[in-house]
Design a protein around this motif. Structure first.
Motif, mmCIF file in Angstrom:
data_model
loop_
_atom_site.group_PDB
_atom_site.id
_atom_site.type_symbol
_atom_site.label_atom_id
_atom_site.label_comp_id
_atom_site.label_asym_id
_atom_site.label_seq_id
_atom_site.Cartn_x
_atom_site.Cartn_y
_atom_site.Cartn_z
ATOM 1 N N GLU A 1 -8.488 -2.202 2.638
ATOM 2 C CA GLU A 1 -8.757 -2.538 3.869
ATOM 3 C C GLU A 1 -8.274 -1.358 5.158
ATOM 4 O O GLU A 1 -7.147 -0.429 4.404
ATOM 5 N N SER A 2 -9.064 -1.292 6.176
ATOM 6 C CA SER A 2 -8.983 -0.836 7.055
ATOM 7 C C SER A 2 -8.391 -1.442 8.700
ATOM 8 O O SER A 2 -8.861 -2.723 8.541
ATOM 9 N N ALA A 3 -8.328 -1.062 9.229
ATOM 10 C CA ALA A 3 -7.418 -1.078 10.942
ATOM 11 C C ALA A 3 -7.704 -0.393 12.052
ATOM 12 O O ALA A 3 -7.100 1.265 11.072
ATOM 13 N N SER B 1 0.818 -1.161 -0.331
ATOM 14 C CA SER B 1 -0.233 -0.119 0.091
ATOM 15 C C SER B 1 0.534 1.112 -0.018
ATOM 16 O O SER B 1 2.201 1.284 -0.068
ATOM 17 N N HIS C 1 -5.495 2.932 6.608
ATOM 18 C CA HIS C 1 -6.526 2.790 5.130
ATOM 19 C C HIS C 1 -5.170 2.137 5.255
ATOM 20 O O HIS C 1 -4.940 2.848 4.229
ATOM 21 N N PHE D 1 -4.871 -1.509 1.339
ATOM 22 C CA PHE D 1 -5.365 -2.591 0.642
ATOM 23 C C PHE D 1 -4.156 -3.389 1.469
ATOM 24 O O PHE D 1 -3.132 -3.587 1.726
ATOM 25 N N ALA D 2 -5.478 -4.922 1.590
ATOM 26 C CA ALA D 2 -4.714 -5.757 1.945
ATOM 27 C C ALA D 2 -5.344 -7.194 1.016
ATOM 28 O O ALA D 2 -6.282 -7.041 0.005
ATOM 29 N N PRO E 1 -3.524 -7.158 8.228
ATOM 30 C CA PRO E 1 -3.470 -7.844 7.274
ATOM 31 C C PRO E 1 -2.072 -7.769 6.245
ATOM 32 O O PRO E 1 -1.445 -6.205 6.081
ATOM 33 N N ASN F 1 -7.982 -9.894 1.272
ATOM 34 C CA ASN F 1 -8.540 -10.685 1.876
ATOM 35 C C ASN F 1 -8.430 -11.953 2.102
ATOM 36 O O ASN F 1 -8.837 -12.562 1.583
ATOM 37 N N LEU G 1 -0.549 -4.229 4.209
ATOM 38 C CA LEU G 1 -1.116 -2.929 4.560
ATOM 39 C C LEU G 1 0.242 -1.932 4.619
ATOM 40 O O LEU G 1 -0.034 -1.527 5.053
#
Length: 300
Positions: A122-124, A23, A108, A110-111, A144, A113, A147
């Motif tokens: 993807e967020s965390a 990302s 924020h 990308f990862a 994940p 899935n 990220l």
């Protein structure tokens, strides 16, 4: 940019064939940030945003090479990438300080899935524990695969760090982020956040009382009682200040000031106090000083 719109500045980094690398995020004018370990050894890179794919024209890695045999890419493990095609894309603003321990950051990027095996947004939500050997330790959340290089933002959607790694190479546990303070020295001066305004000195009841007591009018008990009434009229029913009378002007005015400072809406009460004093007293230099001290904005 609010926390809800910050994800719009996230980008997905791939090789020219589309293989997912990790990302990054857009700071504006086509300048992207990621981790050095995400793009190291990749002479050709593509930044994907929305449905577009934009070639990365230049990449600067900090440091340029990892130490031989190192288990992790050494700090600050950051990369600045130039993708002119993204110049008009949404950008995320920078914060002004590293996140403190016992606070949370939103991530924020990308990862992959774990259910579908596909790459997507993807967020965390991660809790910052404090300094660690690899940066800032984050816990109580998942990082994940993919990220790395994504933005970590505060509650106002401002970048305060860059995700570095998960703590468990075999699973999406908490891990580490590189703090904002490591990124700022690497950026062009034009992107540096504006310095925080100097903190205003605390407004005290004693200082307000001193300025209110300078006009001779407020040495008169009747004028002070009228001032309290004028404040109440401006605040409205149920919002009036309650001030016990005292024959000494200094103590009475201090009580009036204290009641305004402890009002449920101190700014409104102080504006009402200044407006009432000016109405009763007329122009006076001490009230001008009080206005500058309170900086109340438009008077009611």
């Amino acid at each position: 940019m609010s926390p809800r719109t910050a994800p719009a500045a996230a980008v997905r980094l791939t090789d020219p064939a589309g293989a997912f690398l990790g990302s990054g995020f857009h700071l504006g004018a086509g300048l992207l940030v990621s981790c050095a370990h995400v793009v190291h050894g990749r002479p050709e890179l593509t930044a994907r945003h929305g449905t577009g794919a934009h070639p990365v024209r230049a990449a600067r890695l900090f440091p340029p090479e990892p130490a031989p045999g190192a288990a992790a890419y050494p700090p600050p493990d950051l990369a600045l990438l130039t993708a002119p095609g993204l110049a008009g894309a949404p950008a995320v603003p920078l914060g002004s300080a590293d996140p403190a321990g016992d606070t949370s950051v939103l991530v924020h990027g990308f990862a992959v899935n774990p259910v579908t095996g596909e790459v997507g947004p993807e967020s965390a939500l991660l809790a910052v524990a404090g300094p660690s050997g690899l940066g800032l330790r984050v816990q109580q959340g998942w990082i994940p695969r993919g990220l790395s290089g994504s933005m970590a933002v505060d509650g106002q959607g401002r970048v305060v760090g860059v995700v570095k790694a998960t703590a468990d190479g075999g699973g999406p546990a908490g891990g580490w982020i590189t703090p904002l303070s490591a990124l700022l020295p690497l950026l062009p001066p034009a992107l540096a956040p504006a310095p925080a305004p100097a903190a205003r000195p605390a407004v005290t009841a004693g200082e307000i009382a001193r300025l209110l007591g300078t006009p001779a009018l407020f040495q008169d008990p009747a004028a002070r009682l009228e001032l309290v009434q004028a404040v109440g009229e401006r605040l409205g029913p149920g919002e009036e200040i309650r001030v016990p009378y005292h024959p000494l002007a200094a103590l009475h005015l201090r009580a009036v000031a204290g009641a305004c400072l402890h009002h449920r809406s101190p700014d409104r009460a102080l504006r009402a106090l200044l407006a009432g004093a000016r109405e009763l007293c007329g122009p006076h230099r001490a009230l001008d000083e009080l206005g500058a001290l309170l900086d109340p904005g438009p008077e009611e």
